[in-house]
Design a protein around this motif. Structure first.
Motif, PDB file in Angstrom:
ATOM      1  N   GLN A   1       7.798  10.183  -0.960  1.00 23.03           N
ATOM      2  CA  GLN A   1       6.399  10.120  -1.398  1.00 23.03           C
ATOM      3  C   GLN A   1       5.669   8.927  -0.809  1.00 23.03           C
ATOM      4  O   GLN A   1       4.441   8.883  -0.838  1.00 23.03           O
ATOM      5  CB  GLN A   1       6.332  10.040  -2.935  1.00 23.03           C
ATOM      6  CG  GLN A   1       6.764  11.312  -3.644  1.00 23.03           C
ATOM      7  CD  GLN A   1       5.804  12.455  -3.409  1.00 23.03           C
ATOM      8  OE1 GLN A   1       4.595  12.257  -3.327  1.00 23.03           O
ATOM      9  NE2 GLN A   1       6.344  13.667  -3.291  1.00 23.03           N
TER      10      GLN A   1
ATOM     11  N   HIS B   1       0.829  -1.192   0.000  1.00 27.93           N
ATOM     12  CA  HIS B   1       0.000   0.000   0.000  1.00 27.93           C
ATOM     13  C   HIS B   1       0.868   1.248   0.000  1.00 27.93           C
ATOM     14  O   HIS B   1       2.040   1.222   0.376  1.00 27.93           O
ATOM     15  CB  HIS B   1      -0.913  -0.009   1.235  1.00 27.93           C
ATOM     16  CG  HIS B   1      -0.144   0.050   2.531  1.00 27.93           C
ATOM     17  ND1 HIS B   1       0.404  -1.072   3.096  1.00 27.93           N
ATOM     18  CD2 HIS B   1       0.149   1.103   3.335  1.00 27.93           C
ATOM     19  CE1 HIS B   1       1.029  -0.718   4.223  1.00 27.93           C
ATOM     20  NE2 HIS B   1       0.889   0.600   4.395  1.00 27.93           N
ATOM     21  N   GLN B   2       0.272   2.335  -0.440  1.00 25.37           N
ATOM     22  CA  GLN B   2       0.938   3.636  -0.443  1.00 25.37           C
ATOM     23  C   GLN B   2       1.110   4.127   0.995  1.00 25.37           C
ATOM     24  O   GLN B   2       0.182   4.080   1.800  1.00 25.37           O
ATOM     25  CB  GLN B   2       0.096   4.634  -1.227  1.00 25.37           C
ATOM     26  CG  GLN B   2       0.556   6.070  -1.137  1.00 25.37           C
ATOM     27  CD  GLN B   2       1.698   6.374  -2.085  1.00 25.37           C
ATOM     28  OE1 GLN B   2       1.713   5.866  -3.178  1.00 25.37           O
ATOM     29  NE2 GLN B   2       2.637   7.201  -1.646  1.00 25.37           N
ATOM     30  N   GLN B   3       2.322   4.568   1.340  1.00 21.37           N
ATOM     31  CA  GLN B   3       2.579   5.130   2.656  1.00 21.37           C
ATOM     32  C   GLN B   3       2.434   6.652   2.591  1.00 21.37           C
ATOM     33  O   GLN B   3       2.508   7.240   1.507  1.00 21.37           O
ATOM     34  CB  GLN B   3       3.973   4.733   3.148  1.00 21.37           C
ATOM     35  CG  GLN B   3       4.132   3.227   3.344  1.00 21.37           C
ATOM     36  CD  GLN B   3       5.469   2.857   3.968  1.00 21.37           C
ATOM     37  OE1 GLN B   3       6.148   3.712   4.537  1.00 21.37           O
ATOM     38  NE2 GLN B   3       5.831   1.582   3.861  1.00 21.37           N
TER      39      GLN B   3
ATOM     40  N   THR C   1       6.920   0.861  -6.419  1.00 22.71           N
ATOM     41  CA  THR C   1       7.603   1.387  -7.603  1.00 22.71           C
ATOM     42  C   THR C   1       8.856   0.566  -7.842  1.00 22.71           C
ATOM     43  O   THR C   1       9.562   0.192  -6.893  1.00 22.71           O
ATOM     44  CB  THR C   1       7.991   2.870  -7.402  1.00 22.71           C
ATOM     45  OG1 THR C   1       6.824   3.610  -7.072  1.00 22.71           O
ATOM     46  CG2 THR C   1       8.629   3.445  -8.649  1.00 22.71           C
TER      47      THR C   1
ATOM     48  N   ASN D   1       5.811   5.790  -1.917  1.00 25.94           N
ATOM     49  CA  ASN D   1       5.459   4.752  -2.886  1.00 25.94           C
ATOM     50  C   ASN D   1       6.673   3.921  -3.295  1.00 25.94           C
ATOM     51  O   ASN D   1       6.696   3.315  -4.359  1.00 25.94           O
ATOM     52  CB  ASN D   1       4.813   5.373  -4.125  1.00 25.94           C
ATOM     53  CG  ASN D   1       5.708   6.409  -4.785  1.00 25.94           C
ATOM     54  OD1 ASN D   1       6.847   6.622  -4.373  1.00 25.94           O
ATOM     55  ND2 ASN D   1       5.188   7.057  -5.810  1.00 25.94           N
TER      56      ASN D   1
END
Length: 935
Positions: A308, A5-7, A314, A310
């Motif tokens: 960011q 998940h995105q942090q 990525t 991600n």
């Protein structure tokens, strides 16, 4: 690709703005999390027995444990800041020491500041053949002895890693010195100080944190990169983060343009020998240079992803980031051919250049990865299938690829030179590294006649040819030379096929074949020539010897430090009469057995010379010469240019001439050894000459201005004229055994010494031969018929002593006299004699003097007490003196007139410097005048 998940996004303000201490700690944790994932990828790739290396690595430097690998002493610098081994590490240590227990008292000072892996390790390019570069960062104030002991420990751990099948290289680092631009490590990926910032960028992009302090660079947000130093000072001085928790390698505030030049040249250098390993990095340097001065560093992309939040979703693989940036750059510039090459190189980095580079499971996962990349970047559908055949290249494909690669390297070189003209001030001094790289690049890419081009992709050839053809161009063609074919080809049909290589000479063809990996002992070769009759055994023997010569002496990738010195030849191989068939004239038997001047007809057996030369700059050059001149030219060049000291071990002579090969090689080896002894090292105040027969001529070798030269003399008369020639300095003479063998001249010169005038006389029947060797080794000879030895020698002695007595010469000269005898078996010998020049009955004292005037030399001749002057007699002065002398003789008497002294200006001898004056000048002038008097 990792799924997560995105942090949350983290924003760190500029100095004066809000900065959260918690955010700083979160950034550190995120970077360490990314590094742990990379380290985990390495462990998954390694074999089970190899995984213990990374498990134990930090513990080994945290303490000095006697039972664990790398132990040197209990005082070796140890202790890693912020490190504590976990239970998995302790269990790994117990494989070496069953009762191992970890105990450590907290310390205020730790000798080791950090351990980092860097390079391709942990990336998608990691393979079984990859090595591990490890930065071992220590305190700045360690003593030299402590650093030396730490290096010993690192070397011991390298040896342990080698036992596990790992190639590991430690680089001891002082972060403070590095930050100041000192002691940048030189490795296979970096040329050192000339790439400080670009090496730093690679470190931040590829480094895997193992243990120790956190890099300060992690905490500087991307928008503050240009304000790096001030930002770190702001964080530490305001105690946003303790300074002792950070290791500072520096940032990218002011990267000099010179670094882009040196880094590009370095990767060009690496691409010369491993193009598929280096081309992507080379293109990356071009990308970076094109963005200067606002360079978009790849490591900053990683940092942005971490900030960011991600970074886990990525693809931040270091090699993928390179490919991605290069792809965008080449698409933007519409460089389609270069883009195809970049894709090929990325494929090779991921999949390896051979089938055994990856295990089956890893290969399958990487094939999926490549398919994903190809889909995302719209690779041509057939491209991957074509790339799969890369590992089965033959020499034809490798040669074609070499042409493409050299074009790309040349284009990169031109680009960076253009960049240099735009961004570097004229006449600005470049670093030594940069100069060395430029020399290396030029030495490999420069093409010139006779130089062997080494195919950059020759190591990629996995499919060996079983047969090929070597064909000489048709004699009716305009271009002479040789061609190499991968088919069965004859001279008559050669025009219907395309050769794999064209060369000017046969030796060049054979060297190209060997050095580029086509030669093997089972290779079948069809040889077609109109000028040579090369047997198959001779051809195979020559190829074997060329292969052995190159294997023993040639270094494919010479270290950079050799380019600090000028290029010099190191080794040579000389092939004599290559492809020359048996000849009746070579089979004639004779007592005169010298292959250089054989038999009554003085025949020379040397017909052709083919040379292979290896230089200190890893260049292979070839040349072809004809006849004896070709041999002497070749030997002289070796003496003049080869690295000193020089010996026979530096040169290999090869000959296959039937019945004569051994004699020819032995004779040439002896000749070369003599030349080396006489001319390869400077001899103080000596200028030796060496004379040997060659065919019907004589050859004289002499060093002039520190360069060995030779000249041919077509007759014995011309040879004697050469011996009589004045010398700039004393010249010893060395004769081959067949030169002037029926004269006493070789014996005379064996006694010759500087600053000594030696007179030798030899009585034979009623004749006397006089030989005078002057103080510089010039020879005067004169035959006197029906002469009295006592009278003749006394006249010579009076003349020589008169010259010396005026002290015209810079140094004192002495006189020696010898009588020569000849034994019944033709052996000459000499005995010193004493001459008494005092006499009360001297018939004539004939002295010639003169001085320079505007109208030439004004002479004065003294005949005993009688004076004759040019003022009185003009041009008839010598005739007037002659008529006066005749008055003292009986009408029927006829005996020679001898001049007893000459005192003339330098112009009389046609010289203009007193240092040029030597006894031979007086003797020649004496003979010239006496010949007029004695007609």
């Amino acid at each position: 690709m990792i799924k997560s998940h995105q942090q949350p996004v983290i924003h760190l303000g500029s100095p004066g703005e809000e900065i959260s201490r918690q955010d700083l700690q979160t950034i550190k944790k995120r970077f360490k999390q990314l590094n742990q994932l990379r380290a985990q990828r390495i462990q998954e790739f390694l074999q089970p027995r190899q995984r213990i290396f990374l498990e134990l690595l930090p513990l080994l430097f945290h303490g000095n444990f006697t039972m664990l690998p790398g132990f040197i002493s209990s005082t070796t610098p140890a202790g890693i800041s912020e490190y504590k081994p976990d239970i998995q590490t302790i269990n790994a240590a117990r494989q070496f020491a069953r009762n191992f227990n970890y105990s450590w008292a907290p310390a205020h000072i730790y000798s080791i500041e950090g351990l980092f892996l860097m390079g391709s390790v942990g990336s998608v390019a990691f393979s079984k053949t990859s090595d591990m570069d490890i930065w071992l960062c220590h305190q700045s104030d360690l003593a030299a002895s402590a650093i030396n002991e730490l290096q010993q420990k690192a070397s011991a751990i390298e040896i342990w890693a080698e036992s596990l099948g790992l190639e590991v290289h430690f680089f001891l680092m002082d972060s403070r010195q590095f930050r100041l631009g000192q002691n940048t490590p030189i490795s296979t990926e970096s040329s050192g100080q000339s790439q400080h910032y670009l090496l730093l960028e690679e470190f931040y992009r590829t480094a895997i944190y193992i243990a120790g302090k956190s890099p300060a660079w992690w905490l500087v947000p991307a928008h503050e990169e240009g304000n790096y130093t001030r930002y770190i000072e702001h964080l530490t001085s305001n105690r946003f983060i303790p300074e002792h928790e950070l290791i500072d390698f520096g940032g990218f505030e002011a990267v000099p343009a010179e670094e882009f030049i040196s880094a590009t040249l370095w990767h060009l250098y690496k691409a010369l020998h491993s193009p598929h390993k280096s081309l992507l990095k080379l293109l990356l340097m071009e990308c970076y240079a094109s963005e200067y001065p606002v360079t978009e560093w790849l490591c900053r992309d990683i940092k942005k992803a971490v900030f960011q939040g991600n970074f886990l979703i990525t693809d931040l693989d270091p090699y993928f980031l390179i490919y991605q940036k290069v792809e965008k750059y080449l698409q933007k510039t519409h460089s389609h051919d270069r883009l195809a090459l970049a894709r090929q190189n990325f494929y090779l980095k991921v999949m390896g250049s051979s089938d055994n580079a990856l295990d089956a499971s890893i290969r399958a996962s990487r094939e999926q990865y490549i398919q994903h990349i190809a889909k995302c970047w719209s690779w041509p559908i057939t491209m991957i299938d074509g790339l799969k055949h890369t590992r089965s290249w033959d020499i034809q494909k490798a040669t074609a690829e070499h042409v493409i690669i050299v074009q790309q390297l040349t284009q990169c070189y031109r680009m960076i030179m253009g960049f240099a003209r735009e961004h570097v001030k004229p006449n600005q001094e470049n670093s030594d590294d940069l100069k060395l790289l430029g020399r290396k690049l030029h030495s490999v890419l420069e093409k010139k006649p006779g130089k062997i081009e080494i195919i950059t992709t020759h190591s990629e050839v996995h499919s060996k040819e079983n047969a090929l053809s070597i064909v000489e161009n048709s004699p009716i063609g305009t271009n002479s030379g040789w061609a190499l074919y991968l088919k069965y080809v004859q001279t008559a049909t050669a025009k219907d096929f395309e050769p794999i290589q064209k060369c000017r000479t046969l030796i060049e063809t054979l060297c190209w074949l060997v050095i580029n990996g086509l030669y093997h002992k089972h290779l079948l070769i069809n040889f077609s020539s109109h000028s040579l009759n090369m047997s198959d055994p001779e051809l195979r023997s020559i190829l074997r010897q060329i292969n052995l010569f190159l294997t023993q002496n040639f270094i494919f990738d010479a270290p950079l430090d050799v380019y600090q010195s000028q290029k010099t030849p190191l080794h040579s191989m000389i092939l004599i009469n290559m492809g020359i068939s048996d000849n009746e004239r070579l089979c004639v038997m004779s007592e005169r057995s010298d292959p250089l001047s054989y038999g009554v007809t003085r025949q020379c057996f040397i017909q052709t010379i083919s040379r292979v030369s290896l230089s200190s700059w890893s260049e292979i050059t070839t040349s072809h010469e004809n006849g004896l001149d070709g041999l002497f030219k070749c030997l002289s060049d070796i003496i003049n240019t080869n690295q000193k000291p020089l010996s026979l071990s530096n040169v290999k002579f090869v000959c296959h001439t039937p019945n004569r090969a051994r004699d020819i090689v032995f004779r040439v080896e002896v000749l070369f050894s003599i030349l080396v002894k006489l001319f390869s090292t400077p001899q103080h105040n000596l200028s030796p000459r060496y004379i040997l027969p060659g065919g019907t001529s004589f050859y004289v070798f002499q060093s002039v201005n520190k360069t060995l030269n030779y000249k041919a003399l077509a007759s014995e008369k011309l040879l004697l004229n050469e011996l009589a020639r004045p010398q700039e300095q004393f010249s010893t003479l060395h004769f081959d055994r067949a030169v002037l063998e029926n004269t006493p001249i070789p014996l005379i010169y064996s006694l010759n010494r500087p600053q000594v005038i030696q007179l030798f006389y030899y009585e034979y029947n009623a004749d006397i031969s006089v030989y005078i060797v002057d103080e510089k080794g010039a020879l005067y000879t004169q035959l006197h018929s029906k002469a009295s030895a006592n009278h003749l020698l006394k006249q010579y002695a009076i003349f020589l002593e008169s010259i010396i007595s005026r002290a015209l010469f810079e140094n004192f000269l002495s006189l020696e006299y010898y009588a020569i005898e000849k034994s019944p078996d033709g052996i000459f010998s000499s005995n010193p004699v004493q001459l008494n020049t005092s006499s009360s009955n001297q018939e004539l004292n004939l002295r010639i003097t003169g001085e320079d005037t505007d109208k030439g030399i004004s002479y004065t001749i003294y005949c005993n007490e009688k004076e004759f002057s040019s003022l009185d007699h003009g041009n008839q002065i010598f005739y007037a003196a002659y008529q006066h002398i005749l008055q003292f003789r009986n009408a029927n008497s006829h005996y020679p007139i001898h001049i007893t002294d000459i005192d003339l200006p330098l112009s009389a001898f046609r010289i203009d410097n007193p240092e040029q004056l030597q006894t031979i000048h007086y003797l020649n002038y004496k003979q010239k005048i006496e010949d007029k008097f004695n007609v």
